[in-house]
Scaffold this active site. Structure first.
Site, PDB file in Angstrom:
ATOM      1  N   GLY A   1      -7.639   6.424   6.039  1.00  0.00           N
ATOM      2  CA  GLY A   1      -8.333   6.633   7.041  1.00  0.00           C
ATOM      3  C   GLY A   1      -7.935   5.557   8.183  1.00  0.00           C
TER       4      GLY A   1
ATOM      5  N   GLU B   1       0.806  -1.032   0.051  1.00  0.00           N
ATOM      6  CA  GLU B   1      -0.075  -0.078   0.087  1.00  0.00           C
ATOM      7  C   GLU B   1       0.792   1.367   0.043  1.00  0.00           C
ATOM      8  OE1 GLU B   1      -3.478   2.136   2.493  1.00  0.00           O
ATOM      9  OE2 GLU B   1      -2.935   0.094   3.097  1.00  0.00           O
TER      10      GLU B   1
ATOM     11  N   LEU C   1      -2.001   9.678   3.761  1.00  0.00           N
ATOM     12  CA  LEU C   1      -2.905   9.695   4.781  1.00  0.00           C
ATOM     13  C   LEU C   1      -4.317   9.300   4.646  1.00  0.00           C
ATOM     14  CD1 LEU C   1      -3.183  10.305   7.855  1.00  0.00           C
ATOM     15  CD2 LEU C   1      -3.738  12.662   7.635  1.00  0.00           C
TER      16      LEU C   1
ATOM     17  N   VAL D   1      -1.343   5.431   7.746  1.00  0.00           N
ATOM     18  CA  VAL D   1      -0.692   6.307   7.020  1.00  0.00           C
ATOM     19  C   VAL D   1       0.501   5.967   6.346  1.00  0.00           C
ATOM     20  CG1 VAL D   1       0.691   7.495   9.000  1.00  0.00           C
ATOM     21  CG2 VAL D   1       0.433   8.883   6.793  1.00  0.00           C
TER      22      VAL D   1
END
Length: 326
Positions: free
Chosen positions: A79, A49, A77, A82
């Protein structure tokens, strides 16, 4: 085409994540004509990610394939998490911390447009904006909180857990809110490495690949709500101190007046806007160690993509390029 979920599913308890993935697999199998394999529906690992925005932004900027010092770093950033990602030198990669991260190695070799990069990519689970609100509210142990705007008495729900969001009688206070935020960030957690960001995580060694930062998602969204940037611009250069200045204004404003001060604010963000701005400033400066006056580029991923007229969005190809050489 792979369907890969992000931090929101990694945070779910028990077998909830797998139940959702199985429902998606059934949808593809029974109601879609798209080519499909069950193993394509998965949850992204944190390091994956973290890498994807870096890949996409550097493709769009034309820095993919150039030497690592000419690439830009990214902070995303979301939900639930981060991500900080940037390319490091061969020397820093050789000295990378070998302490387990739960995400694999801190630095991984990635190939992009024929160039080998040593990529520091780390995903901080529970430190995305929505998750961080819960972490900061937890510090007060359900008592009144200095990050909640004066006049608000309600609740905040995240990941199925309800937290009390109760303002102090004197209202929100930026200095006191900062103390709660820094505690939630675990700035003073034991550091087993030479240098850490927060919560005991190695900082990647810094270097030229981190000098230019592109910052996305909730950083952009909150900045547009409070007037740090104009809404819907593809990108804009700001400084961390701009979030601090907006926080000063937000934290001294009453809940009933916040809409008149920030007309573009989302109603859901109104009671916690002091918290959000203090958190974003503290994350950049205390967490990631940026100078408050360092220039960073806020980027709206969708608008930024659309600003490249005649340029195909290369994310899918970029992901394939990275994944195939991991």
């Amino acid at each position: 085409m792979a369907w890969q979920a992000t931090a929101g599913l990694r945070l779910l308890k028990g077998d909830s994540s797998e139940t959702i993935l199985e429902a998606v697999r059934d949808l593809f199998k029974n109601e879609s004509s798209l080519e499909y394999k069950a193993e394509w529906v998965t949850v992204l690992e944190g390091s994956q990610e973290a890498a994807y925005l870096w890949v996409a932004i550097n493709y769009l900027l034309g820095t993919a394939g150039k030497k690592y010092s000419e690439t830009v770093g990214t902070i995303d950033l979301g939900g639930g998490s981060v991500e900080m990602t940037y390319a490091v030198s061969k020397e820093i990669a050789a000295k990378a911390s070998k302490i387990s991260t739960g995400q694999g190695k801190y630095v991984q070799d990635k190939y992009l447009k024929g160039t080998k990069y040593h990529l520091y990519a780390y995903s901080y689970l529970n430190y995305g904006l929505l998750a961080a609100r819960a972490e900061v509210l937890k510090v007060s142990r359900n008592y009144s909180h200095p990050c909640i705007l004066y006049g608000y008495h309600g609740y905040y729900t995240y990941n199925g857990v309800v937290y009390r969001a109760l303002a102090l009688p004197s209202g929100s206070n930026m200095k006191k809110c900062r103390a709660f935020v820094l505690k939630a960030l675990k700035i003073n957690a034991p550091c087993k490495h030479k240098n850490c960001t927060f919560n005991g995580v190695w900082n990647g060694g810094s270097g030229a690949g981190q000098k230019n930062l592109y910052v996305a998602s909730f950083f952009y969204d909150i900045a547009s709500e409070v007037g740090i940037i104009e809404p819907n611009v593809p990108s804009q250069i700001v400084r961390p101190v701009d979030f601090k200045n907006a926080a000063k204004l937000a934290c001294r404003t009453k809940y009933k007046d916040i809409k008149s001060v920030f007309p573009k604010i989302d109603e859901r963000d109104m009671p916690v806007i002091c918290l959000d701005l203090v958190y974003e400033y503290s994350l950049l400066v205390n967490g990631f160690g940026l100078n408050p006056f360092q220039k960073i580029t806020l980027v709206n991923e969708i608008e930024y993509k659309n600003s490249f007229i005649g340029t195909a969005w290369p994310l899918g190809a970029a992901i394939d390029a990275v994944s195939s050489h991991t």
